[in-house]
Design a protein around this motif. Structure first.
Motif, mmCIF file in Angstrom:
data_model
loop_
_atom_site.group_PDB
_atom_site.id
_atom_site.type_symbol
_atom_site.label_atom_id
_atom_site.label_comp_id
_atom_site.label_asym_id
_atom_site.label_seq_id
_atom_site.Cartn_x
_atom_site.Cartn_y
_atom_site.Cartn_z
ATOM 1 N N PRO A 86 0.803 -1.238 0.000
ATOM 2 C CA PRO A 86 0.000 0.000 0.000
ATOM 3 C C PRO A 86 0.829 1.278 0.000
ATOM 4 N N PHE A 87 2.058 1.201 0.481
ATOM 5 C CA PHE A 87 2.856 2.406 0.662
ATOM 6 C C PHE A 87 3.828 2.668 -0.489
ATOM 7 N N TYR A 88 4.101 1.654 -1.306
ATOM 8 C CA TYR A 88 5.145 1.821 -2.321
ATOM 9 C C TYR A 88 4.760 1.345 -3.729
ATOM 10 N N HIS A 89 3.619 0.722 -3.899
ATOM 11 C CA HIS A 89 3.369 0.093 -5.199
ATOM 12 C C HIS A 89 3.226 1.092 -6.339
ATOM 13 N N ASN A 90 2.822 2.324 -6.041
ATOM 14 C CA ASN A 90 2.668 3.329 -7.101
ATOM 15 C C ASN A 90 3.883 4.238 -7.245
ATOM 16 N N LYS A 91 4.858 4.059 -6.402
ATOM 17 C CA LYS A 91 6.036 4.926 -6.415
ATOM 18 C C LYS A 91 6.914 4.591 -7.627
ATOM 19 N N GLN A 92 7.396 5.618 -8.320
ATOM 20 C CA GLN A 92 8.192 5.420 -9.528
ATOM 21 C C GLN A 92 9.638 5.877 -9.378
ATOM 22 N N HIS A 93 9.979 6.407 -8.221
ATOM 23 C CA HIS A 93 11.371 6.786 -7.986
ATOM 24 C C HIS A 93 11.706 6.515 -6.519
ATOM 25 N N PHE A 94 12.787 5.774 -6.309
ATOM 26 C CA PHE A 94 13.182 5.385 -4.960
ATOM 27 C C PHE A 94 14.524 6.008 -4.619
ATOM 28 N N SER A 95 14.547 6.715 -3.516
ATOM 29 C CA SER A 95 15.765 7.374 -3.057
ATOM 30 C C SER A 95 16.519 6.471 -2.079
ATOM 31 N N ASP A 96 17.683 6.925 -1.675
ATOM 32 C CA ASP A 96 18.451 6.195 -0.669
ATOM 33 C C ASP A 96 17.654 6.074 0.631
ATOM 34 N N GLU A 97 16.946 7.114 0.988
ATOM 35 C CA GLU A 97 16.117 7.075 2.198
ATOM 36 C C GLU A 97 15.017 6.025 2.075
ATOM 37 N N ASP A 98 14.416 5.936 0.869
ATOM 38 C CA ASP A 98 13.404 4.903 0.628
ATOM 39 C C ASP A 98 14.005 3.508 0.810
ATOM 40 N N TYR A 99 15.183 3.299 0.233
ATOM 41 C CA TYR A 99 15.835 1.997 0.342
ATOM 42 C C TYR A 99 16.051 1.607 1.799
ATOM 43 N N ARG A 100 16.500 2.543 2.589
ATOM 44 C CA ARG A 100 16.778 2.246 3.996
ATOM 45 C C ARG A 100 15.481 1.908 4.755
ATOM 46 N N LYS A 101 14.426 2.643 4.471
ATOM 47 C CA LYS A 101 13.136 2.354 5.094
ATOM 48 C C LYS A 101 12.621 0.995 4.653
ATOM 49 N N ILE A 102 12.750 0.696 3.365
ATOM 50 C CA ILE A 102 12.277 -0.575 2.822
ATOM 51 C C ILE A 102 13.033 -1.753 3.438
ATOM 52 N N ILE A 103 14.317 -1.596 3.619
ATOM 53 C CA ILE A 103 15.118 -2.666 4.242
ATOM 54 C C ILE A 103 14.605 -2.952 5.647
ATOM 55 N N GLN A 104 14.299 -1.925 6.402
ATOM 56 C CA GLN A 104 13.759 -2.131 7.750
ATOM 57 C C GLN A 104 12.408 -2.842 7.691
ATOM 58 N N LEU A 105 11.581 -2.449 6.734
ATOM 59 C CA LEU A 105 10.280 -3.095 6.585
ATOM 60 C C LEU A 105 10.435 -4.562 6.189
ATOM 61 N N PHE A 106 11.383 -4.824 5.312
ATOM 62 C CA PHE A 106 11.621 -6.217 4.917
ATOM 63 C C PHE A 106 12.080 -7.050 6.116
ATOM 64 N N ILE A 107 12.987 -6.517 6.892
ATOM 65 C CA ILE A 107 13.487 -7.230 8.069
ATOM 66 C C ILE A 107 12.358 -7.498 9.064
ATOM 67 N N ASN A 108 11.472 -6.528 9.228
ATOM 68 C CA ASN A 108 10.388 -6.655 10.196
ATOM 69 C C ASN A 108 9.274 -7.599 9.740
ATOM 70 N N THR A 109 9.213 -7.899 8.451
ATOM 71 C CA THR A 109 8.132 -8.739 7.935
ATOM 72 C C THR A 109 8.628 -10.084 7.404
ATOM 73 N N SER A 110 9.881 -10.407 7.709
ATOM 74 C CA SER A 110 10.475 -11.646 7.190
ATOM 75 C C SER A 110 11.129 -12.429 8.317
ATOM 76 N N GLU A 111 11.076 -13.743 8.212
ATOM 77 C CA GLU A 111 11.674 -14.586 9.234
ATOM 78 C C GLU A 111 13.190 -14.408 9.303
ATOM 79 N N ASP A 112 13.739 -14.814 10.433
ATOM 80 C CA ASP A 112 15.189 -14.793 10.642
ATOM 81 C C ASP A 112 15.771 -13.396 10.429
ATOM 82 N N HIS A 113 15.015 -12.394 10.896
ATOM 83 C CA HIS A 113 15.492 -11.009 10.830
ATOM 84 C C HIS A 113 15.929 -10.635 9.412
#
Length: 327
Positions: free
Chosen positions: A49-76
């Protein structure tokens, strides 16, 4: 059969209403030497819901996305470090939500030495976000595993009684409604390429079910079933040191893990479950013990219960997504 190119194998998503044998299927597919499914993650549907329409990803976006991936995936985050993931994102510079997902999943395959294989994702709760998956990956293959809901209910009950981490519905009513809601979501999808497997059929005749699945996934059945060098001895040294590879072979399947509810579920609970779930037990060819539950007079009450369960689950999933993002 000629060897299938990895380019011709689409990504696969394994879903269910929970406790239906998706982990077993993951293990079997991981023995194919063609598809590899990492530990569980519902990153794609929770972040959608937060990123599917986004067409440009910044370094800040990448860092936020990595945290979201870690929080929603097994084994940290599948034991991938933030630094490693950030490096992979910087190198590939993905600028769509689909490419973000692919970059992360391929980063895992590269880390464990399986970059020649196609990735797949397994998590039962993804059943509530199939539309999000297909909007992101139109070519994806959906595999739905269904198990007799009464045995599913017993499995959840055992988790709440003995599990260190407790999850899933608790009572017989909530179990039945949760099971049905997942099946209704599958029932409602249109123009989506999916394959449906019954857990009981996979146990009783795994070869036949896997052959059917291999045709659907465009992978070679013979490659991981008849070749004695696969899947174990063909793995790299790095892979052998990984504790989370999870590979299963057909010979390890126990066909007796069915109909436990007959011995372990009380007659009253069996009746309550059938009263709620009769249409879907019947649809998937599971036996009905109590004839009275098939009377038409129950239909209006069932429909009301099903609608209420859908509203509640949609609210719960939405709240979860918001909480995940705000963390």
């Amino acid at each position: 059969m000629t060897q299938t190119s990895i380019k011709n194998i689409p990504p696969v998503f394994i879903v269910s209403s929970g406790r239906a044998g998706t982990t077993l299927l993951r293990g079997l597919l991981n023995g194919s030497n063609q598809i590899h499914i990492p530990p569980e993650s519902d990153f794609i549907t929770r972040v959608y819901p937060f990123y599917h329409n986004k067409q440009h990803f910044s370094d800040e976006d990448y860092r936020k996305i990595i945290q979201l991936f870690i929080n929603t995936s097994e084994d940290h985050g599948w034991e991938m470090t933030e630094k490693y993931l950030l490096t992979c994102l910087h190198e590939q510079s993905p600028q769509t939500f689909a490419d973000i997902n692919s970059t992360i999943y391929k980063a895992y395959l590269q880390q464990v030495g399986l970059e020649t294989q196609q990735w797949g994702i397994k998590r039962p709760v993804l059943i509530a976000g199939i539309d999000r998956i297909i909007n992101t990956f139109p070519e994806a293959k959906i595999v739905h595993v269904v198990r007799d809901g009464r045995d599913v209910s017993l499995s959840y009950k055992e988790i709440h009684q003995k599990g260190v981490i407790k999850f899933g519905p608790k009572g017989v009513v909530t179990n039945a409604l949760y099971w049905i809601d997942g099946l209704r979501r599958i029932e409602e999808i249109n123009d989506i390429d999916f394959c449906e497997l019954r857990y009981e059929d996979l146990l009783s005749d795994p070869a036949a079910e896997l052959k059917k699945l291999c045709v659907f996934l465009n992978i070679d059945y013979e490659k991981f079933v008849t070749d004695n060098s696969n899947p174990i001895t063909s793995q790299t040294t790095a892979l052998k040191t990984q504790k989370k590879l999870f590979i299963r072979k057909i010979s390890e399947i126990k066909p007796t893990n069915t109909k436990k509810y007959l011995a372990k579920m009380t007659k009253l609970n069996r009746f309550i479950y059938e009263l709620i779930a009769e249409p879907y037990l019947r649809k998937y060819n599971y036996p009905i013990e109590f004839k009275i539950v098939s009377f038409p007079l129950w239909l209006p009450l069932r429909n009301l219960a099903y609608m209420s369960a859908r509203l509640f689950n949609n609210w719960r999933y939405h709240r979860r997504d918001i909480e995940t993002y705000n963390q």
